[in-house]
Scaffold this motif. Sequence first.
Motif, short mmCIF file in Angstrom:
data_model
loop_
_atom_site.label_atom_id
_atom_site.label_comp_id
_atom_site.label_asym_id
_atom_site.label_seq_id
_atom_site.Cartn_x
_atom_site.Cartn_y
_atom_site.Cartn_z
N LEU A 1 0.81 -1.21 0.00
CA LEU A 1 0.00 0.00 0.00
C LEU A 1 0.85 1.27 0.00
O LEU A 1 0.53 2.24 -0.68
CB LEU A 1 -0.96 0.01 1.19
CG LEU A 1 -1.90 1.23 1.28
CD1 LEU A 1 -2.76 1.35 0.03
CD2 LEU A 1 -2.75 1.14 2.53
N THR A 2 1.96 1.26 0.71
CA THR A 2 2.81 2.45 0.79
C THR A 2 3.28 2.89 -0.59
O THR A 2 3.24 4.06 -0.93
CB THR A 2 4.03 2.18 1.70
OG1 THR A 2 3.56 1.75 2.96
CG2 THR A 2 4.88 3.41 1.86
N ARG A 3 3.71 1.94 -1.41
CA ARG A 3 4.18 2.27 -2.77
C ARG A 3 3.02 2.72 -3.65
O ARG A 3 3.18 3.61 -4.48
CB ARG A 3 4.91 1.08 -3.38
CG ARG A 3 6.23 0.82 -2.64
CD ARG A 3 7.10 -0.23 -3.27
NE ARG A 3 7.54 0.01 -4.62
CZ ARG A 3 8.54 0.81 -4.97
NH1 ARG A 3 9.21 1.47 -4.05
NH2 ARG A 3 8.90 0.93 -6.23
N GLN A 4 1.86 2.13 -3.47
CA GLN A 4 0.68 2.55 -4.23
C GLN A 4 0.31 3.99 -3.90
O GLN A 4 0.03 4.80 -4.79
CB GLN A 4 -0.50 1.64 -3.94
CG GLN A 4 -0.34 0.22 -4.42
CD GLN A 4 -1.53 -0.60 -4.03
OE1 GLN A 4 -2.65 -0.33 -4.47
NE2 GLN A 4 -1.32 -1.60 -3.19
N LEU A 5 0.32 4.31 -2.61
CA LEU A 5 -0.01 5.67 -2.19
C LEU A 5 1.05 6.66 -2.64
O LEU A 5 0.74 7.81 -2.97
CB LEU A 5 -0.20 5.73 -0.67
CG LEU A 5 -1.45 5.01 -0.15
CD1 LEU A 5 -1.45 5.00 1.37
CD2 LEU A 5 -2.71 5.63 -0.71
N GLU A 6 2.30 6.23 -2.68
CA GLU A 6 3.37 7.10 -3.18
C GLU A 6 3.13 7.44 -4.65
O GLU A 6 3.29 8.59 -5.07
CB GLU A 6 4.73 6.44 -3.00
CG GLU A 6 5.88 7.34 -3.41
CD GLU A 6 7.25 6.68 -3.23
OE1 GLU A 6 8.24 7.35 -3.57
OE2 GLU A 6 7.33 5.53 -2.76
#
Length: 152
Positions: free
Chosen positions: A115-120
């Motif tokens: 999720l962190t990379r998606q939100l980035e």
Amino acid sequence: DVVTATSLRSSGALDTRKLLRFTSACAQANLLKPWERKKWVAPPDTFPVAVDLFQCALDGRPFGEVSARMLPVLLSLKSLVLVSDETRHALFAAGFMDPLCVFLDGWSEDPDQELTRQLEGLEVALAMLAALSNLQEVKVWVRECGFGSSII
């Protein structure tokens, strides 16, 4: 950056050269000092490649013989978008808004990805939209697309 975003599977000479010029422009943009940014513009052939590469990443298809992951492509594109108004004008003229809006409109969480990379990626795309929203032609384009004036 795009160099880490791509994996060369075989050598498509023309597309590889285009990608190398694009990568070079992104690297130059990243190395500019703040006072150099306002006047710098990437070579003209960079902008269609940027749009094509973004579209390929959206479609999940290779750019010539090169495959690309979305987040590194977005980060590379951001380096161009945040440089100068002239660069933003050139990206807009090359059709950059269409794949950007497709990305933003279609964004949703993928439970199989971090999720962190998606939100980035979403954050980078929104930063590019915000930077582009200052251009008059983008304001006109947004209104013509029926988004109304409340967005920009």
